[in-house]
Design an enzyme around this catalytic site. Sequence first.
Site, PDB file in Angstrom:
ATOM      1  N   CYS A 115     -14.372 -40.236  86.805  1.00 29.07           N
ATOM      2  CA  CYS A 115     -15.074 -39.507  87.853  1.00 29.07           C
ATOM      3  C   CYS A 115     -15.384 -38.103  87.306  1.00 29.07           C
ATOM      4  O   CYS A 115     -14.469 -37.352  86.968  1.00 29.07           O
ATOM      5  CB  CYS A 115     -14.193 -39.432  89.100  1.00 29.07           C
ATOM      6  SG  CYS A 115     -14.975 -38.538  90.438  1.00 29.07           S
ATOM      7  N   CYS A 122     -19.644 -25.805  94.217  1.00 27.58           N
ATOM      8  CA  CYS A 122     -20.754 -26.562  94.800  1.00 27.58           C
ATOM      9  C   CYS A 122     -21.366 -25.752  95.938  1.00 27.58           C
ATOM     10  O   CYS A 122     -20.655 -25.100  96.697  1.00 27.58           O
ATOM     11  CB  CYS A 122     -20.251 -27.904  95.325  1.00 27.58           C
ATOM     12  SG  CYS A 122     -21.573 -28.936  95.976  1.00 27.58           S
ATOM     13  N   CYS A 126     -19.918 -28.965 102.158  1.00 23.75           N
ATOM     14  CA  CYS A 126     -19.444 -30.024 103.061  1.00 23.75           C
ATOM     15  C   CYS A 126     -18.117 -29.569 103.693  1.00 23.75           C
ATOM     16  O   CYS A 126     -17.227 -29.059 102.990  1.00 23.75           O
ATOM     17  CB  CYS A 126     -19.275 -31.336 102.313  1.00 23.75           C
ATOM     18  SG  CYS A 126     -20.835 -31.905 101.619  1.00 23.75           S
ATOM     19  N   CYS A 129     -14.540 -30.643 102.253  1.00 22.23           N
ATOM     20  CA  CYS A 129     -14.391 -30.741 100.798  1.00 22.23           C
ATOM     21  C   CYS A 129     -13.837 -29.452 100.199  1.00 22.23           C
ATOM     22  O   CYS A 129     -14.372 -28.361 100.444  1.00 22.23           O
ATOM     23  CB  CYS A 129     -15.759 -31.064 100.203  1.00 22.23           C
ATOM     24  SG  CYS A 129     -15.808 -30.914  98.415  1.00 22.23           S
ATOM     25  N   GLU A 184     -22.813 -31.195  93.200  1.00 25.35           N
ATOM     26  CA  GLU A 184     -23.832 -32.161  93.625  1.00 25.35           C
ATOM     27  C   GLU A 184     -24.645 -32.502  92.369  1.00 25.35           C
ATOM     28  O   GLU A 184     -25.442 -31.677  91.890  1.00 25.35           O
ATOM     29  CB  GLU A 184     -24.706 -31.536  94.726  1.00 25.35           C
ATOM     30  CG  GLU A 184     -26.042 -32.185  94.967  1.00 25.35           C
ATOM     31  CD  GLU A 184     -25.985 -33.674  95.279  1.00 25.35           C
ATOM     32  OE1 GLU A 184     -25.251 -34.071  96.188  1.00 25.35           O
ATOM     33  OE2 GLU A 184     -26.689 -34.447  94.589  1.00 25.35           O
ATOM     34  N   SER A 238     -23.628 -40.142 100.023  1.00 26.94           N
ATOM     35  CA  SER A 238     -22.488 -39.783 100.880  1.00 26.94           C
ATOM     36  C   SER A 238     -23.013 -39.534 102.286  1.00 26.94           C
ATOM     37  O   SER A 238     -23.650 -38.520 102.544  1.00 26.94           O
ATOM     38  CB  SER A 238     -21.813 -38.515 100.351  1.00 26.94           C
ATOM     39  OG  SER A 238     -21.346 -38.747  99.052  1.00 26.94           O
ATOM     40  N   HIS A 240     -21.229 -40.352 105.756  1.00 24.40           N
ATOM     41  CA  HIS A 240     -20.140 -39.823 106.599  1.00 24.40           C
ATOM     42  C   HIS A 240     -20.462 -39.690 108.088  1.00 24.40           C
ATOM     43  O   HIS A 240     -19.569 -39.396 108.881  1.00 24.40           O
ATOM     44  CB  HIS A 240     -19.612 -38.476 106.082  1.00 24.40           C
ATOM     45  CG  HIS A 240     -19.381 -38.448 104.605  1.00 24.40           C
ATOM     46  ND1 HIS A 240     -18.865 -39.518 103.912  1.00 24.40           N
ATOM     47  CD2 HIS A 240     -19.610 -37.483 103.664  1.00 24.40           C
ATOM     48  CE1 HIS A 240     -18.786 -39.218 102.622  1.00 24.40           C
ATOM     49  NE2 HIS A 240     -19.233 -38.002 102.460  1.00 24.40           N
ATOM     50  N   CYS A 357     -11.749 -34.440  95.503  1.00 23.96           N
ATOM     51  CA  CYS A 357     -12.616 -33.553  94.746  1.00 23.96           C
ATOM     52  C   CYS A 357     -12.274 -32.083  94.965  1.00 23.96           C
ATOM     53  O   CYS A 357     -12.235 -31.598  96.080  1.00 23.96           O
ATOM     54  CB  CYS A 357     -14.031 -33.878  95.159  1.00 23.96           C
ATOM     55  SG  CYS A 357     -15.191 -32.586  95.040  1.00 23.96           S
TER      56      CYS A 357
HETATM   57  S1  SF4 Z   1     -18.500 -33.304  98.921  1.00 21.05           S
HETATM   58 FE1  SF4 Z   1     -19.662 -33.148  97.004  1.00 21.05          FE
HETATM   59  S2  SF4 Z   1     -21.618 -32.261  97.634  1.00 21.05           S
HETATM   60 FE2  SF4 Z   1     -20.190 -31.892  99.340  1.00 21.05          FE
HETATM   61  S3  SF4 Z   1     -19.352 -29.837  98.914  1.00 21.05           S
HETATM   62 FE3  SF4 Z   1     -17.972 -31.340  97.979  1.00 21.05          FE
HETATM   63  S4  SF4 Z   1     -18.668 -31.487  95.855  1.00 21.05           S
HETATM   64 FE4  SF4 Z   1     -20.321 -30.563  97.033  1.00 21.05          FE
END
Ligand code: SF4
Length: 387
Positions: A115, A122, A126, A129, A184, A238, A240, A357
């Site tokens: 991954c 980013c 989101c 995240c 992203e 993604s 959701h 992440c």
């Molecule tokens: S889920 Fe992916 S696109 Fe959304 S803030 Fe986290 S790293 Fe960025």
Amino acid sequence: MTKSLMKSDCITDLTSTQIRELVLALGEPNYRATQLQRWIYQGLAVTWDEMTNLPKQFRQRLAQETNLHGITTAHEVIGRDGTVKALFALADGKTIESALMSYSAGAGKPRHTVCLSTQVGCAMGCAFCATGQQGFERNLTPGEIVDQVLYFARLVQERCREAPSGPGLPAGRITNLVFMGMGEPLANYDALWQAIEMLNSPQGFGLGARNMVISTVGLVPQIERLSRERLQVGLAVSLHAAENALRNELVPINRKYPLEQLIPCCREYLERTGRRPSFEYILFEGINDSVHHAQLLARLLVGLNCHVNLIPANRSGDASFRPPPRGTVLAFQGELKRRHIACTLRQRRGLDIDAGCGQLRSHSMMQGHTETPSQNARRAPVREGPR
Ligand code: SF4
């Protein structure tokens, strides 16, 4: 040369053509470029000295002109399920993370999936995240993306040597790549695509494009661009949420590319490429996990040949985004199946090691493993330098 090399440049930042130009500029014949690429991407060389079929003088010139690696390992953790998560330091001291998940698939061939991160931080923000909360710092270069793969390829090779037939340590090489780590990917399109081409090329890493998946929150223009590419790379969106109001909260880019643009774009992607897109749906308790939400999702995707991956939220994340109870998850999945939506409940990996992440990086920063490579190396030196 189309690109003038500076000492800080890394050879994995170069395309095959640029490597050839470098070789010629250093006064060596054409075939040295093939030898050099073989050492980097198939021999997984860690030092120039290993490249014994290249003249010593040439290796010395290479070392003066460029670097062999653009990342170093700052911290590495291994979960109970064997998932390996690495925090890498970049040349400018910033950090990124990526993970290796190994599956011994019964009678089938074992899989080693990496991954990968594509950005430092980013900009997508989101709500759930850890990376999104850190904000955007910069795009990764192609070499910084490729180097993550080479690192784990060496690790897999090493494991294989140590336990060729040992249980739970499947042999082989990297079999799958998912661009689902920090950042992203489609917001760093050019670097991502250069990396993919090198990872796919027979002169490079040689991994089939069908074994690579790009994950996106739904950048419509870039998905359109992707659908026109020659390589058969997979697409995972993604999602959701299946209604704009909720998706605006969870995935703010939805305000720019709402579902009425995103879903037709995915339909067009399927028509143009013949490749079935997949949709990632993280289940958050009390937020998007009811049977009603499943019905909305089924309605949104009706008639679209796709696959839904259901992922219960990571427990170690933000407390307001908890995983639903098992029964709720199964009810959600049952409703989708009842409505003929192909879906899989994804097994969570690395639950004990911050495998969500951006989590390792967040925790690392909190503990003082900040943006200085030398500091990182002192604090958590699982391995020094590239593998
Ligand atoms: S889920 Fe992916 S696109 Fe959304 S803030 Fe986290 S790293 Fe960025």
